[in-house]
Design an enzyme around this catalytic site. Structure first.
Site, PDB file in Angstrom:
ATOM      1  N   HIS A  23     -31.811-107.995   0.601  1.00 45.28           N
ATOM      2  CA  HIS A  23     -31.087-106.755   0.369  1.00 45.28           C
ATOM      3  C   HIS A  23     -30.346-106.872  -0.953  1.00 45.28           C
ATOM      4  O   HIS A  23     -30.350-107.927  -1.610  1.00 45.28           O
ATOM      5  CB  HIS A  23     -30.119-106.465   1.514  1.00 45.28           C
ATOM      6  CG  HIS A  23     -30.765-105.791   2.696  1.00 45.28           C
ATOM      7  ND1 HIS A  23     -31.329-104.547   2.618  1.00 45.28           N
ATOM      8  CD2 HIS A  23     -30.937-106.211   3.978  1.00 45.28           C
ATOM      9  CE1 HIS A  23     -31.824-104.210   3.806  1.00 45.28           C
ATOM     10  NE2 HIS A  23     -31.605-105.203   4.644  1.00 45.28           N
ATOM     11  N   ASP A  56     -29.616-101.846  -5.509  1.00 46.11           N
ATOM     12  CA  ASP A  56     -30.332-100.731  -4.891  1.00 46.11           C
ATOM     13  C   ASP A  56     -30.437 -99.521  -5.815  1.00 46.11           C
ATOM     14  O   ASP A  56     -31.535 -99.005  -6.051  1.00 46.11           O
ATOM     15  CB  ASP A  56     -29.636-100.302  -3.601  1.00 46.11           C
ATOM     16  CG  ASP A  56     -29.981-101.201  -2.420  1.00 46.11           C
ATOM     17  OD1 ASP A  56     -30.822-102.094  -2.583  1.00 46.11           O
ATOM     18  OD2 ASP A  56     -29.400-101.009  -1.344  1.00 46.11           O
TER      19      ASP A  56
END
Length: 391
Positions: free
Chosen positions: A133, A163
């Site tokens: 992540h 992200d």
């Protein structure tokens, strides 16, 4: 379907649904006029989510629910891609190939299509297939370690660097660049947008400064909270203000307005960039700022040559007069969301009286209308539904 407006009007994009950075990329393109068709998972649509929470990243898009494990569903996807300009896929390497939708297969149907691939680690390398992540990608990219206070662990910058900045925004940039090239050459290509690459690119200056020996430990440098003129300070009411008075003239204006110009450590402007004096300066500034409320400091400093701003929460920011005048935020159903950005003088994105359409009321809620808009007949759509390929 209504015609889209904006610099990307006329561009068709198929977005295979995924987590934040993929939908964010699609939102950026849709905001600027691209027709984005979101392919949701059929199994999720069958669960009957009547009204999922509002998500700005779905605005301006249409949603169809397709079973990509059904051969007719795969064939439908290929048919749509044959008429598309770009594709967004956010899966681990090899997933699209196993579905029968890999770049070679798609290129055989549409050689001008730009195939956007968004992953954390990239399409190649020893970690390509590993789970991860945002926090993992920016850690390995060298962009987590420098963020934080001295003597404390690194601070997590939400999931903005990996992200959204290093992932979704990077892919949107890559897709637009490849679309420009395809308009000249008539040929598409694969865009490998890896969040680890994007995070590293965002830190270009820091790598150079580190290699040149210009960086001290975390939290001791000019832009990481080490300097007194580039930091946040608590106010009397438990809120915070931000100071960014890097240049000497801004620093001089700040200490003058704070009434500190006669104090020895501030009177000598040459001491501003001498780290030996920073701790004493920071302590004195902290003592001064905690003596008034945030609003009181805004009344004195906001809009001046001091490089000052109140630290606003996400709930407070949309109501600030500067945002209100510029229309920085839209308001939909009583909920704020950022307006399309950047702004264009000749081909502005369409911002209607009410906010940009946030997406369907349910996953796959636009299936019939969207597929009809992409050239399928009603009988074909019904046949796909009867076969279980769509919802």
């Amino acid at each position: 379907m209504t015609a889209r407006k904006g610099p990307l009007a006329g561009i068709r994009v198929v977005e295979f649904v995924g987590l934040g950075p993929g939908p964010f990329c699609g939102m950026l393109l849709a905001d600027l006029g691209a027709e984005v068709l979101r392919v949701d998972r059929a199994d999720e649509a069958r669960k009957g989510f009547a009204k999922p929470p509002r998500n700005p990243m779905n605005r301006g898009k249409h949603s169809i629910a397709v079973d990509l494990k059904h051969p007719d569903g795969v064939e439908l996807a290929l048919r749509l891609l044959a008429d598309a300009d770009a594709l967004i896929e956010p899966f681990r390497p090899g997933v699209m190939e196993r579905l029968g939708l890999g770049p070679d297969v798609v290129a055989a149907r549409n050689p001008r299509l730009v195939y956007g691939r968004l992953t954390g680690w990239g399409q190649t390398g020893p970690l390509a297939s590993a789970a991860g992540h945002d926090i993992d990608y920016i850690a390995l990219a060298g962009m987590l370690e420098p963020i934080g206070r001295a003597g404390q662990p690194p601070s997590i910058p939400l999931n903005l660097i990996g992200d959204f900045g290093g992932g979704g925004l990077l892919l949107a940039f890559g897709l637009v660049a490849a679309l420009l090239e395809a308009a000249r050459s008539g040929q598409g290509q694969v865009v490998d947008a890896a969040m680890i690459d994007g995070a590293a690119a965002l830190g270009a200056t820091w790598f150079t400064m580190g290699a040149a020996g210009m960086l001290g430990p975390r939290g001791t440098n000019m832009l990481d909270g080490g300097a007194p003129f580039y930091d946040v300070y608590e106010t009397e009411d438990g809120k915070y203000v931000a100071v960014g008075a890097i240049e000497p003239r801004f620093w001089a204006e700040l200490i003058h307005r704070l009434g500190l110009a006669r104090e020895p450590v501030f009177a000598d402007f040459a001491k501003q960039h001498d780290p030996a004096h920073w701790p004493a300066m920071k302590a004195r500034l902290a003592e001064v700022f905690v003596g008034r409320s945030r609003d009181a400091w805004c009344a004195l400093l906001e809009g001046t040559e001091t490089c000052f701003a109140p630290v606003l929460s996400p709930g407070e920011a949309p109501t600030h007069p500067h945002h209100v005048e510029r229309g920085t935020f839209l308001h939909a159903d009583g909920l704020p969301e950022p307006a399309p950005a950047p702004r264009f003088s000749r081909t502005p994105a369409a911002v209607p009286d009410r906010p940009v359409h946030p997406g369907p009321a349910a996953k796959g809620g636009d299936t019939d209308a969207a597929l009809a808009g992409w050239g399928l007949e009603a009988a074909e759509i019904e046949g796909l539904r009867d076969a279980g390929a769509i919802v």
